[in-house]
Design a protein around this motif. Structure first.
Motif, PDB file in Angstrom:
ATOM      1  N   GLY A   6       0.791  -1.230   0.000  1.00  0.00           N
ATOM      2  CA  GLY A   6       0.000   0.000   0.000  1.00  0.00           C
ATOM      3  C   GLY A   6       0.815   1.266   0.000  1.00  0.00           C
ATOM      4  O   GLY A   6       0.270   2.361   0.213  1.00  0.00           O
ATOM      5  N   GLY A   7       2.103   1.152  -0.249  1.00  0.00           N
ATOM      6  CA  GLY A   7       2.970   2.323  -0.272  1.00  0.00           C
ATOM      7  C   GLY A   7       3.062   2.962  -1.644  1.00  0.00           C
ATOM      8  O   GLY A   7       2.618   2.401  -2.650  1.00  0.00           O
ATOM      9  N   VAL A   8       3.636   4.166  -1.672  1.00  0.00           N
ATOM     10  CA  VAL A   8       3.794   4.937  -2.906  1.00  0.00           C
ATOM     11  C   VAL A   8       5.267   5.270  -3.092  1.00  0.00           C
ATOM     12  O   VAL A   8       5.927   5.757  -2.166  1.00  0.00           O
ATOM     13  N   ILE A   9       5.786   4.997  -4.283  1.00  0.00           N
ATOM     14  CA  ILE A   9       7.150   5.366  -4.648  1.00  0.00           C
ATOM     15  C   ILE A   9       7.069   6.287  -5.850  1.00  0.00           C
ATOM     16  O   ILE A   9       6.410   5.966  -6.841  1.00  0.00           O
ATOM     17  N   ALA A  10       7.706   7.462  -5.765  1.00  0.00           N
ATOM     18  CA  ALA A  10       7.589   8.457  -6.832  1.00  0.00           C
ATOM     19  C   ALA A  10       8.957   9.004  -7.203  1.00  0.00           C
ATOM     20  O   ALA A  10       9.861   9.077  -6.363  1.00  0.00           O
ATOM     21  N   PHE A  11       9.083   9.411  -8.477  1.00  0.00           N
ATOM     22  CA  PHE A  11      10.363   9.974  -8.922  1.00  0.00           C
ATOM     23  C   PHE A  11      10.172  10.727 -10.237  1.00  0.00           C
ATOM     24  O   PHE A  11       9.190  10.536 -10.951  1.00  0.00           O
ATOM     25  N   GLY A  12      11.141  11.637 -10.500  1.00  0.00           N
ATOM     26  CA  GLY A  12      11.095  12.420 -11.723  1.00  0.00           C
ATOM     27  C   GLY A  12      10.839  13.898 -11.492  1.00  0.00           C
ATOM     28  O   GLY A  12      11.234  14.473 -10.468  1.00  0.00           O
ATOM     29  N   HIS A  13      10.149  14.512 -12.443  1.00  0.00           N
ATOM     30  CA  HIS A  13       9.855  15.948 -12.431  1.00  0.00           C
ATOM     31  C   HIS A  13       8.946  16.286 -11.255  1.00  0.00           C
ATOM     32  O   HIS A  13       8.035  15.523 -10.926  1.00  0.00           O
ATOM     33  N   ASN A  14       9.165  17.457 -10.634  1.00  0.00           N
ATOM     34  CA  ASN A  14       8.403  17.799  -9.432  1.00  0.00           C
ATOM     35  C   ASN A  14       8.175  19.297  -9.323  1.00  0.00           C
ATOM     36  O   ASN A  14       7.944  19.814  -8.233  1.00  0.00           O
ATOM     37  N   VAL A  15       8.217  19.989 -10.461  1.00  0.00           N
ATOM     38  CA  VAL A  15       8.162  21.443 -10.449  1.00  0.00           C
ATOM     39  C   VAL A  15       6.890  21.995  -9.812  1.00  0.00           C
ATOM     40  O   VAL A  15       6.882  23.106  -9.285  1.00  0.00           O
ATOM     41  N   CYS A  16       5.808  21.226  -9.840  1.00  0.00           N
ATOM     42  CA  CYS A  16       4.543  21.670  -9.250  1.00  0.00           C
ATOM     43  C   CYS A  16       4.180  20.875  -8.006  1.00  0.00           C
ATOM     44  O   CYS A  16       3.069  20.996  -7.491  1.00  0.00           O
ATOM     45  N   GLY A  17       5.106  20.043  -7.535  1.00  0.00           N
ATOM     46  CA  GLY A  17       4.827  19.243  -6.347  1.00  0.00           C
ATOM     47  C   GLY A  17       4.117  17.945  -6.640  1.00  0.00           C
ATOM     48  O   GLY A  17       3.534  17.330  -5.747  1.00  0.00           O
ATOM     49  N   GLN A  18       4.171  17.489  -7.891  1.00  0.00           N
ATOM     50  CA  GLN A  18       3.425  16.289  -8.284  1.00  0.00           C
ATOM     51  C   GLN A  18       3.920  14.997  -7.646  1.00  0.00           C
ATOM     52  O   GLN A  18       3.228  13.977  -7.697  1.00  0.00           O
ATOM     53  N   LEU A  19       5.102  15.028  -7.027  1.00  0.00           N
ATOM     54  CA  LEU A  19       5.594  13.837  -6.334  1.00  0.00           C
ATOM     55  C   LEU A  19       5.114  13.783  -4.883  1.00  0.00           C
ATOM     56  O   LEU A  19       5.282  12.767  -4.211  1.00  0.00           O
ATOM     57  N   GLY A  20       4.537  14.888  -4.401  1.00  0.00           N
ATOM     58  CA  GLY A  20       3.977  14.914  -3.060  1.00  0.00           C
ATOM     59  C   GLY A  20       4.977  14.956  -1.937  1.00  0.00           C
ATOM     60  O   GLY A  20       4.657  14.654  -0.779  1.00  0.00           O
ATOM     61  N   THR A  21       6.218  15.357  -2.239  1.00  0.00           N
ATOM     62  CA  THR A  21       7.299  15.311  -1.257  1.00  0.00           C
ATOM     63  C   THR A  21       7.325  16.505  -0.300  1.00  0.00           C
ATOM     64  O   THR A  21       8.117  16.524   0.635  1.00  0.00           O
ATOM     65  N   GLY A  22       6.494  17.514  -0.561  1.00  0.00           N
ATOM     66  CA  GLY A  22       6.503  18.707   0.278  1.00  0.00           C
ATOM     67  C   GLY A  22       7.400  19.797  -0.257  1.00  0.00           C
ATOM     68  O   GLY A  22       7.502  20.882   0.326  1.00  0.00           O
ATOM     69  N   ASN A  23       8.083  19.525  -1.375  1.00  0.00           N
ATOM     70  CA  ASN A  23       8.902  20.541  -2.034  1.00  0.00           C
ATOM     71  C   ASN A  23       8.721  20.401  -3.541  1.00  0.00           C
ATOM     72  O   ASN A  23       7.927  19.581  -4.008  1.00  0.00           O
ATOM     73  N   ASN A  24       9.444  21.209  -4.290  1.00  0.00           N
ATOM     74  CA  ASN A  24       9.333  21.179  -5.746  1.00  0.00           C
ATOM     75  C   ASN A  24      10.646  20.741  -6.406  1.00  0.00           C
ATOM     76  O   ASN A  24      10.905  21.087  -7.549  1.00  0.00           O
ATOM     77  N   ASP A  25      11.444  19.986  -5.688  1.00  0.00           N
ATOM     78  CA  ASP A  25      12.734  19.526  -6.198  1.00  0.00           C
ATOM     79  C   ASP A  25      12.571  18.231  -6.994  1.00  0.00           C
ATOM     80  O   ASP A  25      11.878  17.307  -6.545  1.00  0.00           O
ATOM     81  N   ARG A  26      13.223  18.165  -8.148  1.00  0.00           N
ATOM     82  CA  ARG A  26      13.192  16.920  -8.918  1.00  0.00           C
ATOM     83  C   ARG A  26      13.785  15.790  -8.089  1.00  0.00           C
ATOM     84  O   ARG A  26      14.626  16.012  -7.226  1.00  0.00           O
ATOM     85  N   GLN A  27      13.349  14.581  -8.369  1.00  0.00           N
ATOM     86  CA  GLN A  27      13.784  13.431  -7.588  1.00  0.00           C
ATOM     87  C   GLN A  27      14.092  12.280  -8.545  1.00  0.00           C
ATOM     88  O   GLN A  27      13.207  11.508  -8.909  1.00  0.00           O
TER      89      GLN A  27
END
Length: 230
Positions: free
Chosen positions: A109-130
């Motif tokens: 049930g976990g979520v793993i995200a990576f890539g572009h994050n300019v609008c916060g689409q990775l949900g990390t709390g920042n807008n840094d690419r990952q």
């Protein structure tokens, strides 16, 4: 078939003039692994194996292929085994590709995200690419089991096992469903009242709009950009 300027067809090259690009050809690199699900972004692709392993290829300018570095192209299907996906016990059960980001759901049930994050689409709390796959950890998802997801251009929706919907990323057309047009960079729950209080079964994202169907009655809901009658 189609555009291959970033190697997104998995042919081992990025020649966009190859006549073979216009007809279906098998993608190699999977060995004997059986493919159970696929996803395509703007210029990158993902494939999920029966054993829960993730392979990606294509455009990698923002690290959306999960190689641990941003830049260049991945010309052939390549096992994603960096970061959170380096753990042999992690089993991916679903993958979604946005414009330049990737979201993978795990069997626990976990979520793993990576890539572009300019609008916060990775949900990390920042807008840094990952560029390295990392598990999404935040207060909103504490104790929540995510079983479904969809990725739009610069935004993401998640669905929990009890039918709640969480959104993050770009929201200039209201595509997050939060009732405003403000971007958010952490998963934000959509008010269940918008779905008549019914649990959501699945979501799908377009460029700047979102659709959801509810459990039971199977009602369809849409929100976001409305041009072209979408």
């Amino acid at each position: 078939v189609g555009d291959n300027g970033s190697g997104q067809l998995g042919r081992g090259h990025s020649n966009d003039d190859d006549p073979d690009n216009r007809v279906p050809r098998p993608v190699t690199g999977f060995g004997l692994e059986r493919i159970t699900q696929i996803a395509a972004g703007f210029g990158h692709c993902a494939a999920l194996t029966e054993g829960g392993k993730l392979l990606l290829w294509g455009w990698n300018a923002y690290g959306q292929c999960g190689t641990g570095t941003a830049g260049g192209n991945v010309l052939a299907a390549t096992r994603c085994d960096s970061g959170a996906l380096a753990d042999a016990d992690v089993r991916v059960v679903f993958v979604a590709c946005g414009f330049a980001h990737t979201v993978a759901l795990t069997s626990d049930g976990g979520v793993i995200a990576f890539g572009h994050n300019v609008c916060g689409q990775l949900g990390t709390g920042n807008n840094d690419r990952q560029p390295t796959p990392e598990r999404l950890a935040c207060a909103a998802l504490d104790g929540v089991r995510i079983v479904g997801c969809a990725a739009g251009d610069y935004f993401t929706h998640l669905v929990s096992d009890d039918g709640r919907v969480f959104a993050m990323g770009r929201n200039h057309h209201g595509q997050l469903g939060t009732g405003d047009t403000t971007n958010v960079n952490t998963p934000t729950e959509i008010d269940a009242a918008h779905f008549g209080g019914a649990p959501v079964a699945a979501v799908a994202c377009g460029n700047n709009h979102t659709m959801a169907i509810t459990r039971g009655e199977g009602k369809l809901y849409c929100w976001g950009a409305g041009a072209y009658g979408r």
